[in-house]
Design a protein around this motif. Structure first.
Motif, PDB file in Angstrom:
ATOM      1  N   LYS C 221      -2.509   3.514   4.791  1.00  0.00           N
ATOM      2  CA  LYS C 221      -1.378   3.286   3.883  1.00  0.00           C
ATOM      3  C   LYS C 221      -0.623   2.015   4.259  1.00  0.00           C
ATOM      4  CE  LYS C 221      -0.919   7.896   2.329  1.00  0.00           C
ATOM      5  NZ  LYS C 221      -0.645   9.225   2.887  1.00  0.00           N
ATOM      6  N   LEU C 243       5.711   0.632  -3.334  1.00  0.00           N
ATOM      7  CA  LEU C 243       4.664   0.868  -4.335  1.00  0.00           C
ATOM      8  C   LEU C 243       3.754   2.024  -3.906  1.00  0.00           C
ATOM      9  CD1 LEU C 243       3.400  -2.503  -5.731  1.00  0.00           C
ATOM     10  CD2 LEU C 243       3.431  -0.354  -6.949  1.00  0.00           C
ATOM     11  N   VAL C 244       3.342   1.974  -2.647  1.00  0.00           N
ATOM     12  CA  VAL C 244       2.472   3.043  -2.140  1.00  0.00           C
ATOM     13  C   VAL C 244       3.192   4.387  -2.254  1.00  0.00           C
ATOM     14  CG1 VAL C 244       1.337   3.942  -0.072  1.00  0.00           C
ATOM     15  CG2 VAL C 244       1.165   1.532  -0.608  1.00  0.00           C
ATOM     16  N   PHE C 247       3.168   5.654  -5.764  1.00  0.00           N
ATOM     17  CA  PHE C 247       1.892   6.239  -6.156  1.00  0.00           C
ATOM     18  C   PHE C 247       1.666   7.593  -5.495  1.00  0.00           C
ATOM     19  CE2 PHE C 247       0.842   2.168  -7.941  1.00  0.00           C
ATOM     20  CZ  PHE C 247       0.015   2.512  -8.988  1.00  0.00           C
ATOM     21  N   GLU C 248       2.405   7.860  -4.453  1.00  0.00           N
ATOM     22  CA  GLU C 248       2.240   9.137  -3.783  1.00  0.00           C
ATOM     23  C   GLU C 248       3.162  10.205  -4.386  1.00  0.00           C
ATOM     24  OE1 GLU C 248       1.991   8.132   0.326  1.00  0.00           O
ATOM     25  OE2 GLU C 248       1.825  10.245   0.872  1.00  0.00           O
ATOM     26  N   SER C 277      -4.220  10.038  -8.423  1.00  0.00           N
ATOM     27  CA  SER C 277      -3.163   9.056  -8.176  1.00  0.00           C
ATOM     28  C   SER C 277      -3.563   8.084  -7.081  1.00  0.00           C
ATOM     29  CB  SER C 277      -1.864   9.769  -7.789  1.00  0.00           C
ATOM     30  OG  SER C 277      -1.490  10.647  -8.810  1.00  0.00           O
ATOM     31  N   THR C 278      -4.267   8.581  -6.063  1.00  0.00           N
ATOM     32  CA  THR C 278      -4.738   7.675  -5.018  1.00  0.00           C
ATOM     33  C   THR C 278      -5.737   6.683  -5.592  1.00  0.00           C
ATOM     34  OG1 THR C 278      -4.555   9.576  -3.559  1.00  0.00           O
ATOM     35  CG2 THR C 278      -5.573   7.617  -2.650  1.00  0.00           C
ATOM     36  N   TRP C 280      -5.736   5.667  -8.674  1.00  0.00           N
ATOM     37  CA  TRP C 280      -4.919   4.699  -9.440  1.00  0.00           C
ATOM     38  C   TRP C 280      -4.330   3.649  -8.517  1.00  0.00           C
ATOM     39  CZ3 TRP C 280      -6.770   4.947 -13.757  1.00  0.00           C
ATOM     40  CH2 TRP C 280      -6.841   6.099 -14.541  1.00  0.00           C
ATOM     41  N   LEU C 281      -3.925   4.073  -7.324  1.00  0.00           N
ATOM     42  CA  LEU C 281      -3.326   3.120  -6.382  1.00  0.00           C
ATOM     43  C   LEU C 281      -4.299   1.982  -6.096  1.00  0.00           C
ATOM     44  CD1 LEU C 281      -1.282   2.160  -4.208  1.00  0.00           C
ATOM     45  CD2 LEU C 281      -2.408   3.703  -2.620  1.00  0.00           C
ATOM     46  N   TYR C 282      -5.552   2.357  -5.791  1.00  0.00           N
ATOM     47  CA  TYR C 282      -6.522   1.309  -5.463  1.00  0.00           C
ATOM     48  C   TYR C 282      -6.860   0.472  -6.692  1.00  0.00           C
ATOM     49  CZ  TYR C 282      -7.048   3.256  -0.857  1.00  0.00           C
ATOM     50  OH  TYR C 282      -6.803   3.663   0.411  1.00  0.00           O
ATOM     51  N   PHE C 285      -4.140  -1.895  -7.119  1.00  0.00           N
ATOM     52  CA  PHE C 285      -4.297  -2.953  -6.129  1.00  0.00           C
ATOM     53  C   PHE C 285      -5.266  -4.019  -6.640  1.00  0.00           C
ATOM     54  CE2 PHE C 285      -6.702  -4.461  -2.365  1.00  0.00           C
ATOM     55  CZ  PHE C 285      -5.669  -5.155  -1.767  1.00  0.00           C
TER      56      PHE C 285
END
Lengths: 599, 374, 305
Positions: C221, C243-244, C247-248, C277-278, C280-282, C285
């Protein structure tokens, strides 16, 4: 040197014997299993060296390809019941396709972003493997992967599987060796050390990186498929970041660019924790400490360590190549310097802006065939920007550059170089840990039409490399550099490096040669020698553009001169005329005088 | 009292040691994850196994060999392959980590080596492998009891299910949702949470919005404690029936008694002091040796290993003998009686325990023996 | 909703401590310290055991944790960075991963495998503001993080030591020429970085518990946050951290925040599961990098050279 070569041979043979006798001596099913697993990881690490070692990109998706391929094999073999030949091919193809997909957004990124983006791919795959239970069996994994069955023959556990896996190690090692040994390998080396220089030599670093990324993925695919068959289960653990870390560790501990280093790294990383299992949890501490110790004691990896003790002896290639090429001993061309009136390269209304400031503003001039045109101007007047625009490193905002009849304004660096525009750099861009000969020879990459496919098919004799070296030696001899052809570039004095860089550009067979401050850092006799060489080149019809501060150097050399100031062309003409030009004197010499007076 | 008991035990052990002229020497590989994310459960398993070896029937000369199976899928299989090379090994203790057990199965079959694993997770006994012995009730059994308690006793049918996205969590979720719908219940919300995920407020917000009347959980220790803590902090009054990890002392230690009020758990074990001397000896020795109360993994592992050691004591001289004994005999352990159902599932009893809000030790509320899967 | 927002902010604040520490070392050494996640574990266990022993709140235990972590950070730099300072950056990559494994295993051996709970910063429980119930730990996390970041800022911008630290980060050769002892400055930077991560560990040990194997998740993270924000940018690291965190917490809460969307799109819930959601985070990115290859706050580099 010769003794070291013999010793290397002895050590190499001994290591091979040790490798072969390892599973013979330690032959319990457990030892065979570990040795087989070490083989699987050796393949993974050899594959990783393509992207991480040869072109120096920190990719963190090798573990993802490995786990992905294992899943493809697992699903097709355990669920669909397909044969090894089918699952194996499918796994590799799937990895390559995935790599193509990833490389579109990711491969152009700068290193850290590239590293994390590739890591992200692995994490996404891991989550999918856990979540997509109907396909992957979920977190617990998919059991019942059969042993490989090839042409109706079941490869059994123990020795058969071990030999099966290690034959792929050999295969991967051969692919790696073929990639590295010839012109293509030299090009990879240049891309790794200096991508800008590669472009100036008509080598497209993106294409090479792309090819290496795919090759890495394909070989990770081989490893992943074999891993699934060896441990007979596929599970999310295969996609875990730990696999990637293990792979990276093998490559770094073994040595980034040595194939056998990857094998040694894999053997060590697989066996070390097993040897220390008696220590319950503490083995992690011991293993990690040993790794740190190796990093400290052998910074270039085990392979680099061996290279340090027993340096690679340079073969007597110079003399053999030299014997095959006697360069004609033309006179240096004194007195035949007769530039034509044919414009070979025309610059029209060139404009380049950085953050609202005109680095170049509506600059136009032409280079005549066989002329030596000097570009002068105070610091920050836009000289280097001009060269960078002409060679495609910067894209001009307006205007055009025409080479012969073709516009090259929006071409990439390597395309421009391929069309015959060679250049040197103000800050030298040679590959320091490569020999002079190979630094120059790599410029033949495009002319020899070197490619990965051709590298694979090269036999015992690499005629492309031989021709390239012979050509390079020929050029080096013109510059009187043939005696140092085998020296490492990094060990040379500055003045010699300048000459080597020019020789490298000449080896490209350019139509136009752009020299960015070639006399900087040279003493007077070196400058005179350089001027002689340049005149000789122009006399044989090469068109030169020289960016310089040094008026003394240019005085007798240049046939034509342009002066830039604040990005604008303020004067153009014969040197004698330029020296008299009021604006030039005011803008350039006058200002410098003022500066000198002030200082 | 405890001291006396231990002295007597030690004396008995000493006596038996000197008395047995002929000793059977045996090496017991204990292959368990004692590093990585399952280290907590793996260490319990190790403790249980070590205590069983300390309590081994007289006349056996046992050498325990602890091997960390780590986090890699092949960790257990590598260790088993090494263990079978020792001719004194007649069976091995296998990890509770289902993936590793799955990878060990082919090795066990090829070497005809029985393996004992306290894993409840799905498919390990569904591979037709006669060398696999499952010490923990199959999820099909424990979740049947879990859901029966919810539907029959609590009369609740609108459930929210939270689970970790591990083999353990996913398997539990699958059986719980299947059984619930068979008994006429409904899953109104379900979500898998990564074992390493920390922030779960989003999941809980969604859970609350779904308005379930019971919350079912299948998670590992830290995750489940976090759920209970946040539910309590948020003042959520919905009853919680979770899996055995809520009943683990290590989990309860993370919470306040008030957080746990009304929380129930399915578990394989229920031990009470004073029930019988065997149980007392186990509880006393475990707490004095490891400074903590035993949890399900420790108990099931203890019982299972004791069963295998009893096999050796009663004349099993080879791996094949041990397999035959394990698959046909009945053994009364401290937690329950063990008998294979023909597939290697040895445990068939499930208990439901609940916290009353005054202590960190739950109380037995319901016992299900010889549960069958639906 | 208020609580979700508060949770996002406090999580982001705690991640900021991690990301800032990570970037400080990055700037000073040019190397990635992958033992950073293990600092959280060690700090968390330190806080948990001190809290359990002394029965004191986190705010009082904090100075001990900070100084202990400074020591550990300094030691780590001596073992894993100093001998490799002139080597390629990947060497430090591997050596810090190995050091992280050593730290986590040592924690496991000393404290055992059970999860631990740390002391709350001030106290547990919650505050009632209007009709919203606010968690005291979340609020105090934000306050503590701001205080520590401010302290870090003051040290770096207002003190002689800070000027030297910055000089090393900006241009090591120049700093050497000016007579700054670069090695000592790097040692101190590692110490500060470890202390910030230890503070995050103290916070997490209460909010989320702490186990010896937690390092990797925190490491990834932090790495994502620092890179997304822009390599080497402190402002970017903070932005990345929030941001992280978003997304969490916020992204997986979308089905609650936007109930009408669930009605309109039956699979809306599945699209915003924690796992999704994880992912989506990547993807986010990648999208960020597609439009800004230098990260959110990174400086534009002319071209990869």
């Amino acid at each position: 040197m010769l003794r070291s070569a013999k010793l290397r041979l002895v050590v190499g043979l001994a290591a091979l014997c040790a490798l072969a006798s390892w599973p013979l001596v330690m032959s319990s099913p457990y030892d065979l299993r570990l040795f087989t697993l070490a083989g699987v990881f050796a393949i993974l690490a050899i594959g990783y060296q393509f992207i991480f070692g040869y072109v120096g990109e920190l990719s963190l998706s090798q573990g993802a390809f490995f786990g992905f391929s294992a899943y493809v094999t697992g699903i097709l073999a355990a669920k669909a019941g397909l044969d090894f030949a089918e699952t194996f091919l499918a796994s590799i193809v799937a990895c390559v396709l995935l790599a193509v997909l990833i490389s579109i957004p990711v491969l152009r990124l700068a290193s850290h972003y590239f590293a994390l983006a590739t890591l992200g791919v692995g994490q996404v795959l891991l989550l999918l493997a856990i979540d997509w239970q109907s396909l992957t069996g979920g977190a617990i994994g998919l059991s019942g992967v059969p042993l490989p069955k090839l042409f109706g023959v079941q490869i059994g556990r123990g020795w058969p599987l071990l030999l099966f896996v290690w034959s792929f190690v050999l295969f991967a090692a051969i692919v790696a060796h073929q990639t590295k040994r010839g012109l293509y390998g030299l090009a990879c080396h240049v891309v790794r050390q200096n991508a800008v220089a590669a472009r100036a030599l008509a080598i497209d670093p993106d294409a090479i990186r792309f090819a290496m990324f795919l090759l890495s993925a394909a070989i990770a695919g081989v490893a992943g498929a074999l891993h699934a068959h060896t441990i007979r289960i596929v599970s999310p653990e295969g996609l875990d970041f730990k696999v990637m870390i293990a792979c990276l560790t093998m490559a770094v501990i073994g040595g980034r660019t040595h194939v056998w280093g990857a094998v040694a790294g894999a053997l060590l990383v697989v066996h070390l924790p097993e040897w220390l299992r008696g220590f319950e949890q503490s083995y992690v501490i011991i293993t990690s400490s040993v790794l740190i110790l190796i990093l400290i004691l052998a910074p270039e990896g085990l392979a680099g360590f061996v290279d340090r003790i027993l340096p690679v002896a340079t073969p007597e290639r110079t003399s053999t190549v030299a014997a095959s090429s006697r360069p004609s001993n033309l006179p240096a061309g004194e007195g035949v310097l007769m530039p034509s009136e044919t414009p070979i390269l025309a610059i029209r209304h060139l404009t380049k802006t950085f953050g609202g400031v005109h680095a170049l503003n509506n600059v136009s001039f032409s280079l005549m065939r066989g002329s030596i045109t000097a570009v002068i101007g105070p610091n920050g007047s836009g000289k280097t920007t001009l060269v960078n625009c002409m060679t495609g490193i910067y894209r001009a905002d307006a205007g055009e550059i025409v080479l012969g009849g073709n516009e090259i304004t929006s071409m990439s660096s390597d395309e421009i170089a391929a069309r015959g525009v060679g250049r040197t750099f103000q800050n030298l861009r040679l590959v320091e840990d490569m020999s002079v000969l190979d630094n120059v020879a790599v410029a033949r990459f495009r002319s020899e039409e070197a490619s990965l496919g051709k590298a694979m098919l090269t036999g015992r004799r690499d005629s492309r490399l031989e021709r390239a070296r012979s050509h390079a030696l020929h050029v080096l001899r013109q510059f009187g550099l043939d005696k140092i052809a085998d020296a490492r570039c990094g060990s040379l004095p500055h003045g010699i490096k300048r000459l080597v860089e020019i020789a490298r550009a000449i080896c490209l067979d350019p139509v136009v040669l752009l020299l960015d401050e070639p006399a900087a850092g040279l003493n007077e006799s070196e400058q005179a020698e350089l001027a002689g060489h340049l005149e000789g080149l122009a006399a044989r019809g090469l068109t030169l553009l020289v960016i310089e501060h040094n008026m003394e150097f240019l005085k007798s050399l240049a046939t034509h001169m342009v002066c830039l100031d604040y990005g604008e062309l303020i004067a153009s003409g014969r040197p004698s005329a330029i020296y008299q030009d009021e604006r030039v004197v005011e803008a350039y010499i006058g200002r410098r005088h003022a500066a000198e007076l002030g200082a | 009292m405890r001291l006396v008991g231990r002295t007597v035990f030690a004396a008995a052990l000493l006596l038996s040691w000197s008395a047995s002229a002929e000793e059977t020497s045996l090496t017991v590989p204990i292959i368990v994850p004692i590093t990585g994310l399952l280290a907590l459960e793996g260490t319990s398993q190790l403790n249980g196994a070590n205590l069983a070896i300390a309590h081994a029937p007289p006349g056996l000369k046992i050498k325990a060999q602890t091997v960390d199976s780590g986090t890699a899928a092949e960790g257990g299989a590598n260790a088993l392959e090494r263990a079978v090379g020792d001719k004194n090994v007649d069976f091995a203790v296998a990890p509770l980590f289902g993936t590793q057990v799955l990878a060990m199965l082919p090795v066990a079959l090829e070497n005809k080596m029985p393996i004992l694993a306290p894993t409840g997770t799905g498919p390990v006994t569904e591979q037709g492998n006669p060398y696999m012995f499952r010490l923990y009730p199959h999820d099909a059994i424990s979740k049947a009891a879990h859901i029966r308690y919810v539907v029959d006793e609590l009369k609740l049918k609108r459930a929210a299910i939270l689970y970790n996205t591990t083999g353990y969590g996913q398997s539990g979720f699958k059986y719980m949702s299947d059984y619930l719908s068979k008994l006429g219940g409904e899953v109104v919300f379900s979500e898998g949470v990564d074992l390493t995920a920390k922030e779960i407020s989003a999941t809980l917000a969604k859970l609350k919005a779904a308005k379930p009347d019971v919350i079912l959980i299948q998670m590992h220790s830290a995750s489940i404690a976090m759920v209970i803590k946040q539910l309590a902090a948020g003042g959520v009054q919905i009853p919680v029936v979770g899996n055995t990890t809520i009943a683990m002392p290590a989990t309860a230690a993370l919470l306040q008694p008030s957080d746990l009020k009304g929380v129930c758990a399915e578990s394989a074990w229920w031990l009470e002091k004073g029930a019988n001397p065997m149980t007392d000896r186990f509880l006393d020795d475990y707490t004095s040796k490891f400074g903590a109360m035993p949890d399900a993994y420790a108990i099931q592992q203890y019982d299972g290993l004791m069963m295998a050691l009893t096999a050796v004591k009663s004349g099993a001289r080879s791996a094949e003998d041990v397999r035959r004994y394990m698959s046909t005999s009945e053994y009364q352990g401290v937690a329950m009686s063990y008998k294979s159902d023909g597939k290697g599932n040895l445990a068939h009893s499930v208990v439901i325990v609940c916290y009353d809000g005054s202590s960190l030790t739950p109380k037995l509320v319901k016992r299900y023996d010889d549960v069958v899967a639906y | 909703m208020t609580q979700l927002l508060l949770n996002t902010l406090s999580l982001g604040a705690a991640y900021s401590l991690l990301a800032i520490g990570f970037v400080l070392v990055l700037n000073a050494t040019g190397a990635v310290n992958l033992a950073h996640g293990s600092f959280v574990v060690v700090g968390g266990f330190l806080a948990a055991s001190l809290g359990a022993m002394l029965k004191l709140p986190g705010a009082i235990v904090l100075p001990v944790v900070l100084s202990g972590m400074m020591l550990i950070g300094g030691l780590l730099s001596l073992a894993a960075y100093y001998p490799l300072r002139n080597r390629p950056a990947v060497s430090v990559f591997i050596s810090t991963i190995s050091m992280g494994a050593i730290l986590e295993t040592a924690t496991l051996l000393v404290f055992g495998p059970s999860p631990r709970v740390g002391p709350p910063i001030l106290s547990g429980g919650s505050l009632r503001v209007g009709d919203a119930v606010l968690n005291v730990q979340s609020l105090s996390t934000i306050v503590l993080a701001i205080a520590l970041v401010a302290l870090q800022y003051v040290i770096f911008s207002r003190t002689v030591l800070g000027k030297r630290l910055r000089a090393v980060a900006e241009d090591r050769e120049m700093a050497t020429a000016l007579g700054v002892n670069v090695n000592v400055m790097i040692l101190i930077t590692f110490g500060i970085s470890a202390a910030l991560a230890g503070a995050a560990g103290l916070i997490f040990a209460n909010t989320f518990y702490i186990t010896p194997g937690d390092g990797e998740a925190y490491m990834i993270k932090t790495y994502v946050a620092a890179t997304m924000g822009g390599w080497g940018s402190l402002r970017g690291a903070v932005a990345g951290a929030f941001l992280v965190a978003a997304f969490e917490v916020l992204v997986p809460s979308l089905p609650v925040i936007l109930p009408w969307a669930v009605g309109a799109l039956p699979s809306f819930g599945a699209l915003f599961s924690p796992t999704a959601s994880t992912i989506w985070l990547y993807l986010a990115f990648l999208v960020v990098l597609f439009f800004r290859p230098q990260g959110l706050f990174g400086e534009a580099v002319q071209q990869r050279a």
